[in-house]
Design a protein around this motif. Sequence first.
Motif, PDB file in Angstrom:
ATOM      1  N   SER A 116       2.051  51.814  -1.976  1.00 44.29           N
ATOM      2  CA  SER A 116       2.169  50.507  -1.315  1.00 44.29           C
ATOM      3  C   SER A 116       0.913  50.164  -0.527  1.00 44.29           C
ATOM      4  N   MET A 117       0.348  51.160   0.179  1.00 44.03           N
ATOM      5  CA  MET A 117      -0.886  50.922   0.936  1.00 44.03           C
ATOM      6  C   MET A 117      -2.005  50.464   0.008  1.00 44.03           C
ATOM      7  N   LYS A 118      -2.133  51.118  -1.148  1.00 46.62           N
ATOM      8  CA  LYS A 118      -3.192  50.759  -2.092  1.00 46.62           C
ATOM      9  C   LYS A 118      -3.003  49.344  -2.622  1.00 46.62           C
ATOM     10  N   LEU A 119      -1.759  48.969  -2.934  1.00 45.60           N
ATOM     11  CA  LEU A 119      -1.517  47.625  -3.452  1.00 45.60           C
ATOM     12  C   LEU A 119      -1.812  46.561  -2.402  1.00 45.60           C
ATOM     13  N   VAL A 120      -1.469  46.832  -1.147  1.00 47.86           N
ATOM     14  CA  VAL A 120      -1.777  45.882  -0.070  1.00 47.86           C
ATOM     15  C   VAL A 120      -3.296  45.694   0.043  1.00 47.86           C
ATOM     16  N   VAL A 121      -4.036  46.800   0.051  1.00 55.05           N
ATOM     17  CA  VAL A 121      -5.497  46.723   0.180  1.00 55.05           C
ATOM     18  C   VAL A 121      -6.107  45.961  -0.991  1.00 55.05           C
ATOM     19  N   MET A 152      -3.015  43.203  -8.672  1.00 58.72           N
ATOM     20  CA  MET A 152      -2.483  41.959  -8.104  1.00 58.72           C
ATOM     21  C   MET A 152      -1.057  41.723  -8.598  1.00 58.72           C
ATOM     22  N   ARG A 153      -0.857  41.971  -9.897  1.00 61.41           N
ATOM     23  CA  ARG A 153       0.483  41.797 -10.478  1.00 61.41           C
ATOM     24  C   ARG A 153       1.491  42.732  -9.817  1.00 61.41           C
ATOM     25  N   LEU A 154       1.097  43.988  -9.625  1.00 55.50           N
ATOM     26  CA  LEU A 154       1.999  44.948  -9.006  1.00 55.50           C
ATOM     27  C   LEU A 154       2.289  44.583  -7.550  1.00 55.50           C
ATOM     28  N   ALA A 155       1.295  44.052  -6.844  1.00 51.45           N
ATOM     29  CA  ALA A 155       1.504  43.651  -5.446  1.00 51.45           C
ATOM     30  C   ALA A 155       2.478  42.486  -5.350  1.00 51.45           C
ATOM     31  N   VAL A 156       2.302  41.497  -6.227  1.00 49.14           N
ATOM     32  CA  VAL A 156       3.215  40.352  -6.232  1.00 49.14           C
ATOM     33  C   VAL A 156       4.632  40.807  -6.588  1.00 49.14           C
ATOM     34  N   ALA A 157       4.735  41.751  -7.517  1.00 53.22           N
ATOM     35  CA  ALA A 157       6.048  42.293  -7.893  1.00 53.22           C
ATOM     36  C   ALA A 157       6.686  43.040  -6.721  1.00 53.22           C
ATOM     37  N   LEU A 158       5.878  43.745  -5.931  1.00 57.47           N
ATOM     38  CA  LEU A 158       6.400  44.418  -4.748  1.00 57.47           C
ATOM     39  C   LEU A 158       6.933  43.390  -3.755  1.00 57.47           C
ATOM     40  N   GLY A 159       6.225  42.271  -3.614  1.00 56.07           N
ATOM     41  CA  GLY A 159       6.716  41.191  -2.761  1.00 56.07           C
ATOM     42  C   GLY A 159       8.057  40.660  -3.247  1.00 56.07           C
ATOM     43  N   ASP A 160       8.191  40.499  -4.558  1.00 55.10           N
ATOM     44  CA  ASP A 160       9.473  40.046  -5.131  1.00 55.10           C
ATOM     45  C   ASP A 160      10.583  41.039  -4.799  1.00 55.10           C
ATOM     46  N   LYS A 161      10.266  42.320  -4.958  1.00 52.71           N
ATOM     47  CA  LYS A 161      11.243  43.376  -4.693  1.00 52.71           C
ATOM     48  C   LYS A 161      11.713  43.348  -3.237  1.00 52.71           C
ATOM     49  N   LEU A 162      10.797  43.009  -2.325  1.00 53.79           N
ATOM     50  CA  LEU A 162      11.108  42.997  -0.890  1.00 53.79           C
ATOM     51  C   LEU A 162      11.481  41.606  -0.379  1.00 53.79           C
ATOM     52  N   ASN A 163      11.636  40.657  -1.327  1.00 51.65           N
ATOM     53  CA  ASN A 163      11.995  39.277  -0.988  1.00 51.65           C
ATOM     54  C   ASN A 163      10.999  38.653  -0.008  1.00 51.65           C
ATOM     55  N   LEU A 164       9.713  38.912  -0.269  1.00 54.48           N
ATOM     56  CA  LEU A 164       8.633  38.386   0.570  1.00 54.48           C
ATOM     57  C   LEU A 164       7.764  37.452  -0.262  1.00 54.48           C
ATOM     58  N   SER A 165       7.588  36.227   0.203  1.00 54.11           N
ATOM     59  CA  SER A 165       6.767  35.252  -0.494  1.00 54.11           C
ATOM     60  C   SER A 165       5.288  35.558  -0.278  1.00 54.11           C
ATOM     61  N   LEU A 166       4.533  35.613  -1.373  1.00 58.70           N
ATOM     62  CA  LEU A 166       3.094  35.900  -1.305  1.00 58.70           C
ATOM     63  C   LEU A 166       2.329  34.826  -2.087  1.00 58.70           C
TER      64      LEU A 166
END
Length: 286
Positions: free
Chosen positions: A169-174, A241-255
């Motif tokens: 998760s840290m890597k995807l955020v960065v 970028m795709r994986l980060a956006v997918a993580l946002g979807d998983k956590l119900n966070l708009s990015l």
Amino acid sequence: MTSIGFLGLGIMGKAMAINLIKAGFDVTVWNRNPEKATELVVLGAKQGTSPKSVAAHCDITFAMVSDPAAALAICQGPEGVAAGIGEGRGYIDMSTVDDSTSQMIADAITNAGGRFLEAPVSGTKKPAEDGTLIILAAGDKTLYDEALPAFDVMGKMSPFLGEVGQGASMKLVVNMMMGGMLSIFSEGMSLGQKAGLDGEKLLEVIAAGAIANPMFKGKGAMLLAEDYTVSFPLKHMQKDMRLAVALGDKLNLSLPTAATANEAFKQAKKAGFSDEDIAAVYKTVK
């Protein structure tokens, strides 16, 4: 000394493995294309025949591959790492994957009796060559402690982040932030030059102000020179970028900003720039 396995000898993995060899570690390497191991064997590495064989003979095996599918492929199956890891040996996956993939790999390794650490890195080709990567480790703390001497050769910083998934998760955020920054930087550089501003002057002003950063300095020079020599392939940034956006979807966070930047990198891939440096996203704007 701890015996080290290293799987994956691409742009990053090759440089990291070479640093371990030069530091005096007993290193066994493997790559899907075996010819990529030749240079490292000349430097003193042994060459493994499969991920399974490397994991079976080394105290700690590292992996650095391109995406979740590749990370799963070298772990699973009759010739995969999990088949050879055995009791107590360690596996450290340094690839950039999503937290779910990392957990699947962790489960496969621990179920086979091994110990697992995810350790994706922040940094591109030159930091890999210089041994100045930032290593984002999470998982088995005993394995982390044993791997620190190797981490110290490959990186300048290697924080322990806790449970498996935290490093991913840290890597995807960065990388999400990096991709977003590069996307707006490309638009700004294009807009400035279209408006008649000198590119070098633009970079000077940026470097003197609050938005100055090493990436703008390095990539800015590449944009002006139209030199897209690869240090971080564009296709891998789009994957992150795709994986980060997918993580946002998983956590119900708009990015929304990240999603827009992802579209810019997708457009660059469609235009044929996949295997060029991430700076080539500029070509879709200018």
